[in-house]
Write a protein that holds these residues in place. Structure first.
Motif, PDB file in Angstrom:
ATOM      1  N   LEU A 117       7.002  -3.010   1.356  1.00 34.69           N
ATOM      2  CA  LEU A 117       6.186  -1.809   1.499  1.00 34.69           C
ATOM      3  C   LEU A 117       6.505  -0.861   0.347  1.00 34.69           C
ATOM      4  CD1 LEU A 117       4.206  -0.266   3.456  1.00 34.69           C
ATOM      5  CD2 LEU A 117       6.255   0.862   4.340  1.00 34.69           C
ATOM      6  N   ARG A 118       5.472  -0.565  -0.447  1.00 34.51           N
ATOM      7  CA  ARG A 118       5.651   0.416  -1.529  1.00 34.51           C
ATOM      8  C   ARG A 118       5.251   1.775  -0.961  1.00 34.51           C
ATOM      9  NH1 ARG A 118       3.196   2.515  -6.392  1.00 34.51           N
ATOM     10  NH2 ARG A 118       4.673   2.414  -8.115  1.00 34.51           N
ATOM     11  N   LEU A 119       6.254   2.542  -0.602  1.00 35.40           N
ATOM     12  CA  LEU A 119       6.039   3.800   0.107  1.00 35.40           C
ATOM     13  C   LEU A 119       6.088   4.975  -0.874  1.00 35.40           C
ATOM     14  CD1 LEU A 119       5.924   5.460   2.822  1.00 35.40           C
ATOM     15  CD2 LEU A 119       8.439   5.494   2.693  1.00 35.40           C
ATOM     16  N   THR A 120       5.036   5.793  -0.845  1.00 29.85           N
ATOM     17  CA  THR A 120       5.025   7.031  -1.614  1.00 29.85           C
ATOM     18  C   THR A 120       4.911   8.201  -0.650  1.00 29.85           C
ATOM     19  OG1 THR A 120       4.017   6.008  -3.561  1.00 29.85           O
ATOM     20  CG2 THR A 120       3.819   8.397  -3.369  1.00 29.85           C
ATOM     21  N   VAL A 121       5.869   9.112  -0.752  1.00 32.79           N
ATOM     22  CA  VAL A 121       5.869  10.321   0.075  1.00 32.79           C
ATOM     23  C   VAL A 121       5.617  11.503  -0.849  1.00 32.79           C
ATOM     24  CG1 VAL A 121       7.197  11.793   1.630  1.00 32.79           C
ATOM     25  CG2 VAL A 121       7.488   9.300   1.708  1.00 32.79           C
ATOM     26  N   VAL A 122       4.595  12.285  -0.526  1.00 28.41           N
ATOM     27  CA  VAL A 122       4.192  13.416  -1.368  1.00 28.41           C
ATOM     28  C   VAL A 122       4.517  14.717  -0.633  1.00 28.41           C
ATOM     29  CG1 VAL A 122       2.300  14.484  -2.649  1.00 28.41           C
ATOM     30  CG2 VAL A 122       2.307  12.004  -2.272  1.00 28.41           C
ATOM     31  N   ASP A 123       5.491  15.441  -1.154  1.00 29.45           N
ATOM     32  CA  ASP A 123       5.824  16.751  -0.588  1.00 29.45           C
ATOM     33  C   ASP A 123       4.979  17.803  -1.292  1.00 29.45           C
ATOM     34  OD1 ASP A 123       6.994  18.600   1.004  1.00 29.45           O
ATOM     35  OD2 ASP A 123       8.996  18.471   0.129  1.00 29.45           O
ATOM     36  N   THR A 124       4.510  18.772  -0.540  1.00 32.89           N
ATOM     37  CA  THR A 124       3.634  19.801  -1.094  1.00 32.89           C
ATOM     38  C   THR A 124       4.271  21.173  -0.945  1.00 32.89           C
ATOM     39  OG1 THR A 124       2.464  20.092   1.011  1.00 32.89           O
ATOM     40  CG2 THR A 124       1.569  18.466  -0.521  1.00 32.89           C
ATOM     41  N   PRO A 125       3.839  22.152  -1.752  1.00 32.86           N
ATOM     42  CA  PRO A 125       4.393  23.508  -1.617  1.00 32.86           C
ATOM     43  C   PRO A 125       4.163  24.055  -0.215  1.00 32.86           C
ATOM     44  CG  PRO A 125       3.113  23.304  -3.645  1.00 32.86           C
ATOM     45  CD  PRO A 125       2.868  22.054  -2.856  1.00 32.86           C
ATOM     46  N   GLY A 126       5.197  24.678   0.352  1.00 33.66           N
ATOM     47  CA  GLY A 126       5.058  25.267   1.676  1.00 33.66           C
ATOM     48  C   GLY A 126       4.093  26.436   1.651  1.00 33.66           C
ATOM     49  N   PHE A 127       3.469  26.706   2.776  1.00 35.35           N
ATOM     50  CA  PHE A 127       2.540  27.838   2.845  1.00 35.35           C
ATOM     51  C   PHE A 127       2.724  28.544   4.181  1.00 35.35           C
ATOM     52  CE2 PHE A 127       0.105  24.248   4.564  1.00 35.35           C
ATOM     53  CZ  PHE A 127      -0.302  24.771   5.772  1.00 35.35           C
ATOM     54  N   PHE A 150      -0.616 -12.021   1.785  1.00 38.01           N
ATOM     55  CA  PHE A 150      -0.210 -10.670   2.108  1.00 38.01           C
ATOM     56  C   PHE A 150       1.270 -10.470   1.807  1.00 38.01           C
ATOM     57  CE2 PHE A 150       1.145  -7.387   5.127  1.00 38.01           C
ATOM     58  CZ  PHE A 150       0.228  -6.387   4.837  1.00 38.01           C
ATOM     59  N   LEU A 151       2.095 -11.462   2.181  1.00 37.88           N
ATOM     60  CA  LEU A 151       3.534 -11.367   1.944  1.00 37.88           C
ATOM     61  C   LEU A 151       3.851 -11.295   0.453  1.00 37.88           C
ATOM     62  CD1 LEU A 151       4.901 -13.865   4.620  1.00 37.88           C
ATOM     63  CD2 LEU A 151       5.137 -11.385   4.614  1.00 37.88           C
ATOM     64  N   LYS A 152       3.100 -12.072  -0.334  1.00 39.02           N
ATOM     65  CA  LYS A 152       3.325 -12.059  -1.783  1.00 39.02           C
ATOM     66  C   LYS A 152       2.954 -10.711  -2.385  1.00 39.02           C
ATOM     67  CE  LYS A 152       2.599 -16.980  -2.791  1.00 39.02           C
ATOM     68  NZ  LYS A 152       1.707 -17.955  -3.495  1.00 39.02           N
ATOM     69  N   ARG A 153       1.829 -10.178  -1.947  1.00 38.42           N
ATOM     70  CA  ARG A 153       1.286  -8.967  -2.546  1.00 38.42           C
ATOM     71  C   ARG A 153       1.986  -7.707  -2.039  1.00 38.42           C
ATOM     72  NH1 ARG A 153      -3.685 -10.156  -1.644  1.00 38.42           N
ATOM     73  NH2 ARG A 153      -3.907  -9.001   0.292  1.00 38.42           N
ATOM     74  N   GLY A 154       2.383  -7.702  -0.766  1.00 36.05           N
ATOM     75  CA  GLY A 154       2.929  -6.492  -0.161  1.00 36.05           C
ATOM     76  C   GLY A 154       1.816  -5.476   0.035  1.00 36.05           C
ATOM     77  N   LEU A 155       2.181  -4.252   0.405  1.00 34.93           N
ATOM     78  CA  LEU A 155       1.154  -3.234   0.573  1.00 34.93           C
ATOM     79  C   LEU A 155       1.692  -1.862   0.220  1.00 34.93           C
ATOM     80  CD1 LEU A 155       0.568  -2.284   4.303  1.00 34.93           C
ATOM     81  CD2 LEU A 155       2.522  -3.643   3.581  1.00 34.93           C
ATOM     82  N   ASN A 156       0.756  -0.978  -0.120  1.00 38.24           N
ATOM     83  CA  ASN A 156       1.095   0.406  -0.432  1.00 38.24           C
ATOM     84  C   ASN A 156       0.808   1.274   0.781  1.00 38.24           C
ATOM     85  OD1 ASN A 156       1.157  -0.832  -2.946  1.00 38.24           O
ATOM     86  ND2 ASN A 156       0.427   0.977  -4.017  1.00 38.24           N
ATOM     87  N   PHE A 157       1.690   2.228   1.033  1.00 35.83           N
ATOM     88  CA  PHE A 157       1.473   3.189   2.109  1.00 35.83           C
ATOM     89  C   PHE A 157       1.873   4.555   1.582  1.00 35.83           C
ATOM     90  CE2 PHE A 157       2.715   4.982   6.424  1.00 35.83           C
ATOM     91  CZ  PHE A 157       1.405   5.170   6.827  1.00 35.83           C
TER      92      PHE A 157
END
Length: 331
Positions: A90-100, A26-33
């Motif tokens: 931790l490979r972190l991806t944050v997705v911002d979306t158009p406001g509504f 797990f430490l070698k591979r890391g994880l995506n969030f």
């Protein structure tokens, strides 16, 4: 199912080290969030994420000062950063979306977010179905959706109900009361009760979900989280010196609100929930619940299309490539 008898071993054989073996892998591979932010403009979406991860990971599209005009996200904006803490990557991806919610016509305003989530499921499925699969598929599936509720509303608006119903079908939704420092304690209590009642009334299931695998500790923890929901949060990257202590907070005429003070807001509880107790569960539930549902539906449709193709071959038409089939389904 009948329980299997437990055999007794008399000498140490070593298979109890499997947890350490798994940890090394797990430490070698890391994880995506992967997190997606949904809500109307001006709710401090990216500021909250930067506060949660204690760093400037995502550029804010909002105002830098109260005097500036409100700036809006006009398209899906994913930002990926690799962060490390105590040897865990931790490979972190944050997705911002158009406001509504602040437009005259909000029909279909949820479409970009839903499409993005489904597109990531489709991309994962496509890589999974390749004859020669990658040993480790890059996971871009969305694991959590932070849904921002306007503190100025009296409860769930019709648009909130519509969007939440659609989002909870495809992703783990965590509702938050944004900019909670604009409300009194009494207002927050009343707001939370109203939201919980309305979620129940409209049968909207937000994360975490009940599971047959839950033990007593899980049940107790999840009950406490449900009681806090929606989390009344304040985000800030500003640091102030208060009596010789540096705190993150927001300046008001009456003083400074400390985002890390549990008496001021629910920020600490939200961070602990997302990162310290439920991060891996968010990833696992995404795979077992939302992606599995999508995968089953897609494979059923592929089977039906292939059956139709088999009939079409009798007329001399060539078989349709898998990518073309999936493109048709997504369309």
């Amino acid at each position: 199912m009948s329980s299997q008898p437990t055999a007794v071993i008399h000498d140490y054989v070593g298979f109890d080290t499997v947890s350490k073996q798994m940890e090394r892998k797990f430490l070698k591979r890391g994880l995506n969030f992967n997190i997606i932010l949904v809500g109307e403009s001006g709710m401090g979406k990216t500021t909250l994420v930067n506060t949660i991860f204690s760093g400037h990971l995502v550029d804010s599209h909002g105002r830098k000062t109260a005097q500036e005009p409100l700036r809006k996200t006009t398209e899906i904006v994913p930002t990926t950063q690799v962060i490390e803490e105590n040897s865990i990557r931790l490979r972190l991806t944050v997705v911002d979306t158009p406001g509504f919610g602040d437009q005259t016509n909000n029909e279909g305003c949820w479409t970009p977010a839903i499409k993005y989530i489904k597109d990531q499921h489709a991309a994962y499925l496509e890589r999974e179905l390749k004859p020669q699969r990658e040993r480790s598929i890059n996971d871009t599936r969305v694991h959590a959706c932070i849904y921002f509720l306007n503190p100025g509303s009296k409860g769930l608006r019709p648009i909130d109900i519509e969007v939440l119903k659609r989002l909870t079908e495809v992703v783990n939704v965590i509702p938050v009361l944004a900019k909670a420092d604009s409300t009194t304690i009494e207002e927050r209590i009343a707001y939370k009760k109203r939201i919980k009642d309305e979620l129940s009334q409209h049968r909207i299931q937000v994360y975490p979900y009940a599971s047959e695998e839950d033990d007593e500790d899980d049940i107790t923890l999840n009950a406490a989280i449900k009681e806090l929901c929606p989390f009344a949060v304040v985000g800030s990257e500003n640091v102030f010196n208060v009596d010789g202590n540096l705190i993150r907070g927001r300046q008001h005429n009456w003083g400074i609100i400390n985002v890390d003070n549990e008496e001021h807001c629910d920020f600490v509880q939200l961070r602990n929930f997302m990162l310290r107790t439920h991060l891996y569960d968010l990833i696992e539930v995404t795979a077992q619940r939302h992606y599995e549902s999508f995968r089953t539906q897609q494979l059923r449709q592929i089977k039906e299309l292939r059956a139709a193709q088999a009939q079409a071959q009798n007329t001399g038409h060539p078989p349709m490539p898998m990518q073309t089939i999936m493109n048709k389904q997504q369309a």
